[in-house]
Design a protein around this motif. Structure first.
Motif, PDB file in Angstrom:
ATOM      1  N   THR A 128       0.871  -1.054  -0.026  1.00 15.64           N
ATOM      2  CA  THR A 128      -0.066  -0.003  -0.106  1.00 15.64           C
ATOM      3  C   THR A 128       0.811   1.190  -0.155  1.00 15.64           C
ATOM      4  OG1 THR A 128      -1.717  -1.325   1.320  1.00 15.64           O
ATOM      5  CG2 THR A 128      -1.701   1.379   1.421  1.00 15.64           C
ATOM      6  N   GLN A 159       4.114   1.473  -0.975  1.00 10.32           N
ATOM      7  CA  GLN A 159       4.860   1.504  -1.960  1.00 10.32           C
ATOM      8  C   GLN A 159       4.078   2.230  -3.136  1.00 10.32           C
ATOM      9  OE1 GLN A 159       5.947  -2.768  -2.998  1.00 10.32           O
ATOM     10  NE2 GLN A 159       7.847  -2.358  -1.989  1.00 10.32           N
ATOM     11  N   ALA A 160       2.941   1.990  -3.300  1.00 10.39           N
ATOM     12  CA  ALA A 160       2.002   2.464  -4.357  1.00 10.39           C
ATOM     13  C   ALA A 160       1.922   4.133  -4.016  1.00 10.39           C
ATOM     14  CB  ALA A 160       0.796   1.771  -4.311  1.00 10.39           C
ATOM     15  N   LEU A 161       1.679   4.557  -2.878  1.00  9.76           N
ATOM     16  CA  LEU A 161       1.392   6.067  -2.754  1.00  9.76           C
ATOM     17  C   LEU A 161       3.067   6.657  -2.877  1.00  9.76           C
ATOM     18  CD1 LEU A 161      -0.821   5.647   0.503  1.00  9.76           C
ATOM     19  CD2 LEU A 161      -1.372   6.183  -1.772  1.00  9.76           C
ATOM     20  N   GLN A 187       5.225   6.111  -4.814  1.00 10.73           N
ATOM     21  CA  GLN A 187       5.606   6.341  -6.332  1.00 10.73           C
ATOM     22  C   GLN A 187       4.643   7.348  -7.009  1.00 10.73           C
ATOM     23  OE1 GLN A 187       5.161   2.349  -7.781  1.00 10.73           O
ATOM     24  NE2 GLN A 187       6.926   1.526  -6.488  1.00 10.73           N
ATOM     25  N   GLU A 188       3.629   7.936  -6.497  1.00 17.83           N
ATOM     26  CA  GLU A 188       2.804   9.098  -7.109  1.00 17.83           C
ATOM     27  C   GLU A 188       3.683  10.153  -7.374  1.00 17.83           C
ATOM     28  OE1 GLU A 188      -0.881   9.547  -4.878  1.00 17.83           O
ATOM     29  OE2 GLU A 188      -1.499   7.464  -5.175  1.00 17.83           O
ATOM     30  N   GLU A 189       3.476  10.767  -8.286  1.00 18.37           N
ATOM     31  CA  GLU A 189       4.207  12.035  -8.500  1.00 18.37           C
ATOM     32  C   GLU A 189       3.354  13.142  -8.028  1.00 18.37           C
ATOM     33  OE1 GLU A 189       6.993  12.833  -9.863  1.00 18.37           O
ATOM     34  OE2 GLU A 189       7.635  10.752  -9.975  1.00 18.37           O
ATOM     35  N   ALA A 190       3.632  13.615  -6.911  1.00 18.84           N
ATOM     36  CA  ALA A 190       2.816  14.852  -5.849  1.00 18.84           C
ATOM     37  C   ALA A 190       3.871  15.418  -5.089  1.00 18.84           C
ATOM     38  CB  ALA A 190       1.805  14.008  -5.271  1.00 18.84           C
ATOM     39  N   GLU A 239       1.965  16.117   0.324  1.00 21.00           N
ATOM     40  CA  GLU A 239       0.668  15.576   0.046  1.00 21.00           C
ATOM     41  C   GLU A 239       0.921  13.811   0.167  1.00 21.00           C
ATOM     42  OE1 GLU A 239      -1.863  14.583  -3.963  1.00 21.00           O
ATOM     43  OE2 GLU A 239      -1.026  16.568  -3.696  1.00 21.00           O
ATOM     44  N   THR A 240       2.293  13.610  -0.458  1.00 12.71           N
ATOM     45  CA  THR A 240       2.639  11.793  -0.636  1.00 12.71           C
ATOM     46  C   THR A 240       2.559  11.298   0.903  1.00 12.71           C
ATOM     47  OG1 THR A 240       3.735  12.154  -2.580  1.00 12.71           O
ATOM     48  CG2 THR A 240       4.358  10.585  -1.223  1.00 12.71           C
ATOM     49  N   LYS A 280      -0.561  11.132   2.411  1.00 12.72           N
ATOM     50  CA  LYS A 280      -1.265  10.050   2.122  1.00 12.72           C
ATOM     51  C   LYS A 280      -0.656   8.722   2.819  1.00 12.72           C
ATOM     52  CE  LYS A 280      -3.011  11.612  -2.521  1.00 12.72           C
ATOM     53  NZ  LYS A 280      -2.808  11.443  -3.882  1.00 12.72           N
TER      54      LYS A 280
END
Length: 201
Positions: free
Chosen positions: A74, A76-78, A80-83, A87-88, A91
């Motif tokens: 869970t 890892q997916a967050l 890797q987000e471009e934000a 914010e990252t 989350k």
């Protein structure tokens, strides 16, 4: 069709056994918990336990590893987000908080059980030992490093910043487990603000 139902039943039973094991191990520790107690809590026979787990050590380690992997994927997916960094981290913090609240027994065992016990179990099973929070640390550090590169965080050593952030999180989680914090949701924004902005005016 019948085989499918049997498979689902086995998976469900295994999950129920692991939940019972986590509850008891978190309350009584590895040495203070017996297979018979886990079987009774799960509502199955001792023989059923051994159909799913070869030993007490495997019963102890399996739910810890599976829960940890679930949380890791869970995060890892967050990560890797471009934000933006804030914010990252927000989350990831919310996801981890929700996970901790949902799996209280898992996290209590993970924080309170002596590392020596966990590593001894790993050694008996021939499982490669790693740092208890090593994989999570690397995930958060990658986000911190990206934040430094973008100019969103101060150019301080990434490992130190990551330890500071995780230290804040774990202190809040520990206080929650002790009952001194009632609502983790209320403090997660405070934890992030302390890290991102500090406590000074």
């Amino acid at each position: 069709m019948e085989g499918g139902w049997r498979t689902k039943g086995k998976i469900l039973r295994r999950q129920e056994i692991m939940e019972a094991a986590l509850e008891l191990f978190s309350q009584k520790g590895f040495h203070g918990t017996t297979i018979a107690e886990v079987a009774k809590r799960a509502g199955v026979g001792v023989g059923t336990i051994y159909q799913h787990f070869k030993s007490k050590e495997e019963l102890y380690l399996s739910p810890l590893e599976e829960r940890r992997q679930e949380l890791l994927e869970t995060l890892q997916a967050l990560a890797q987000e471009e934000a933006p960094t804030r914010e990252t981290l927000s989350k990831m913090l919310r996801a981890q908080t929700a996970f901790v609240e949902k799996h209280r027994s898992f996290f209590k065992l993970y924080l309170s059980e002596q590392l020596a016990t966990l590593e001894a179990v790993r050694e008996r099973l021939g499982v490669k030992a790693d740092h208890l929070y090593g994989q999570f640390f690397c995930l958060y550090q990658a986000v911190v490093e990206r934040g430094i590169e973008r100019g969103e965080l101060k150019p301080l050593p990434p490992s130190h910043l990551t330890r500071a952030f995780m230290g804040i999180l774990n202190s809040f989680f520990f206080e929650w487990l002790k009952g001194r914090i009632k609502d983790l949701g209320e403090v997660q924004d405070i934890a992030l603000a302390i890290f991102m902005e500090g406590a000074s005016l």
